[in-house]
Scaffold this active site. Structure first.
Site, PDB file in Angstrom:
ATOM      1  CG  ASP A   1      -8.248  -4.404  -3.277  1.00  0.00           C
ATOM      2  OD1 ASP A   1      -7.480  -3.679  -2.619  1.00  0.00           O
ATOM      3  OD2 ASP A   1      -8.371  -4.315  -4.524  1.00  0.00           O
TER       4      ASP A   1
ATOM      5  CG  ASP B   1      -7.286   1.904  -4.436  1.00  0.00           C
ATOM      6  OD1 ASP B   1      -7.964   2.908  -4.676  1.00  0.00           O
ATOM      7  OD2 ASP B   1      -6.540   1.795  -3.440  1.00  0.00           O
TER       8      ASP B   1
ATOM      9  CD  GLU C   1      -5.152   2.432  -8.490  1.00  0.00           C
ATOM     10  OE1 GLU C   1      -4.645   3.558  -8.558  1.00  0.00           O
ATOM     11  OE2 GLU C   1      -4.925   1.661  -7.538  1.00  0.00           O
TER      12      GLU C   1
ATOM     13  CB  SER D   1      -4.030   6.700   2.479  1.00  0.00           C
ATOM     14  OG  SER D   1      -2.914   6.782   1.636  1.00  0.00           O
TER      15      SER D   1
HETATM   16  C1  XBP Z   1      -3.937  -0.100  -4.291  1.00  0.00           C
HETATM   17  C2  XBP Z   1      -2.765   0.736  -4.430  1.00  0.00           C
HETATM   18  C3  XBP Z   1      -2.802   2.085  -3.965  1.00  0.00           C
HETATM   19  C4  XBP Z   1      -3.421   3.163  -4.747  1.00  0.00           C
HETATM   20  C5  XBP Z   1      -2.966   4.474  -4.173  1.00  0.00           C
HETATM   21  O1  XBP Z   1      -3.563  -1.466  -4.248  1.00  0.00           O
HETATM   22  O2  XBP Z   1      -1.738   0.310  -4.862  1.00  0.00           O
HETATM   23  O3  XBP Z   1      -1.489   2.432  -3.891  1.00  0.00           O
HETATM   24  O4  XBP Z   1      -3.029   3.076  -6.114  1.00  0.00           O
HETATM   25  O5  XBP Z   1      -3.133   4.546  -2.818  1.00  0.00           O
HETATM   26  P1  XBP Z   1      -4.576  -2.569  -3.757  1.00  0.00           P
HETATM   27  P2  XBP Z   1      -2.171   5.463  -1.892  1.00  0.00           P
HETATM   28  O6  XBP Z   1      -5.856  -2.330  -4.496  1.00  0.00           O
HETATM   29  O7  XBP Z   1      -3.946  -3.866  -4.172  1.00  0.00           O
HETATM   30  O8  XBP Z   1      -4.711  -2.453  -2.271  1.00  0.00           O
HETATM   31  O9  XBP Z   1      -1.635   6.546  -2.756  1.00  0.00           O
HETATM   32  O10 XBP Z   1      -3.072   5.976  -0.794  1.00  0.00           O
HETATM   33  O11 XBP Z   1      -1.052   4.602  -1.357  1.00  0.00           O
HETATM   34 MG    MG Z   2      -6.881  -3.558  -5.873  1.00  0.00          MG
END
Ligand code: XBP
Ligand code: MG
Length: 274
Positions: free
Chosen positions: A11, A13, A20, A127
């Site tokens: 993963d 983020d 975040e 993204s």
């Molecule tokens: C990550 C997210 C993402 C980011 C923002 O979740 O939820 O939405 O906060 O990304 P995970 P975008 O780590 O579970 O994949 O704004 O590009 O959607």
């Molecule tokens: Mg995550």
């Protein structure tokens, strides 16, 4: 891309980097300002909104659940997409400014995996451009090619906690789930991976520290840590099915987990069942 070896799937983020609080959140607030929206997502509020995966989906959820009916604007997906695109422009700039470092142990583990000929893949809700830029800025452009699959954002219909993104990665790697090990920081990420029959190493952070307790007994990571650790910066084991035999997680432990999953005893006997 077909790989013959076992693979590590990351993963992004919260797992590769704490993107975040000082990344996406700041960028959202700048985009809201530019869009004439008088919203401000505080650190605390953003923690609640993180339960919704995906930036566009998070904006929509906020409008529907946090605003009074008379101020629920924008109320169409195209406008939300415009605000989100602005947000990602700001986010990419923050990455290029170097304000988001990798979490402890991430670079070491990725280099160890490459050295050991393990496959590498990404499975994220964020993204595609965000992932590529984070990797380029923190690990260098050459490391991007080490990842056989980068599965991101809207490439699948349902975002985490749905297993779609993990099914997609497994299909692209042409590997069975028992040949892969996932790294996730959040409950929704762990649920997504386990729903795809994968085993998970959970790396908690400030936003997800209580997520381990949210998981049902049948949806547990193999191990939960506060970070991956380094030889001179030990990590703590916060839960899971095994004990961590040393002060940091390395590729040898990952290898022993593949043996465990295949019902074989590992030659170096690195693990202790709890
Ligand atoms: C990550 C997210 C993402 C980011 C923002 O979740 O939820 O939405 O906060 O990304 P995970 P975008 O780590 O579970 O994949 O704004 O590009 O959607
Ligand atoms: Mg995550």
């Amino acid at each position: 891309m077909i790989i013959k070896s076992n693979a590590l799937i990351f993963d992004v983020d919260g797992t590769l980097a704490e993107t975040e609080r000082e990344g996406h959140r700041i960028a959202f607030n700048l985009a809201f300002r530019d869009s004439g929206l008088d919203w401000n997502w505080s650190i605390r509020l953003y923690g609640q909104l993180l339960k919704i995966g995906g930036g566009k989906e998070r904006i929509q959820y906020y409008i529907e659940n946090y605003l009074p009916p008379e101020s629920r604007r924008p109320n169409d997906w195209e406008s939300i997409k415009r605000v989100h695109a602005l947000k990602n422009n700001y986010y990419l700039q923050l990455l290029k400014d170097g304000v988001i470092p990798l979490r402890p142990g991430v670079k070491r583990l990725i280099y160890e995996a490459k050295q050991a000929n393990l496959g590498l893949a990404i499975a994220t809700t964020s993204s595609y451009a965000n992932v590529v830029t984070l990797i380029e800025e923190t690990l260098g452009p050459e490391v991007l090619s080490w990842f056989s699959v980068i599965a991101a954002g809207d490439i699948v219909a349902q975002k985490k906690p749905a297993p779609d993104i993990y099914h997609y990665v497994l299909q692209q790697l042409r590997l069975e789930p028992d040949r892969c090990l996932v790294f996730e920081d959040s409950a929704q990420g762990v649920r997504a991976a386990i729903a795809a029959n994968l085993q998970v190493i959970m790396i908690l952070n400030d936003y997800t520290i209580h997520d381990l307790a949210d998981l049902n007994p049948e949806v547990q990571p193999v191990i939960a840590l506060n970070h991956l650790g380094e030889p001179d910066y030990p990590c703590q084991c916060l839960g899971g099915k095994i004990e961590l035999p040393k002060k940091y997680l390395d590729v040898k432990l990952c290898q022993s987990l593949f043996y465990r999953e295949m019902g074989l005893s590992h030659p170096t006997n690195l693990m202790t069942e709890t």
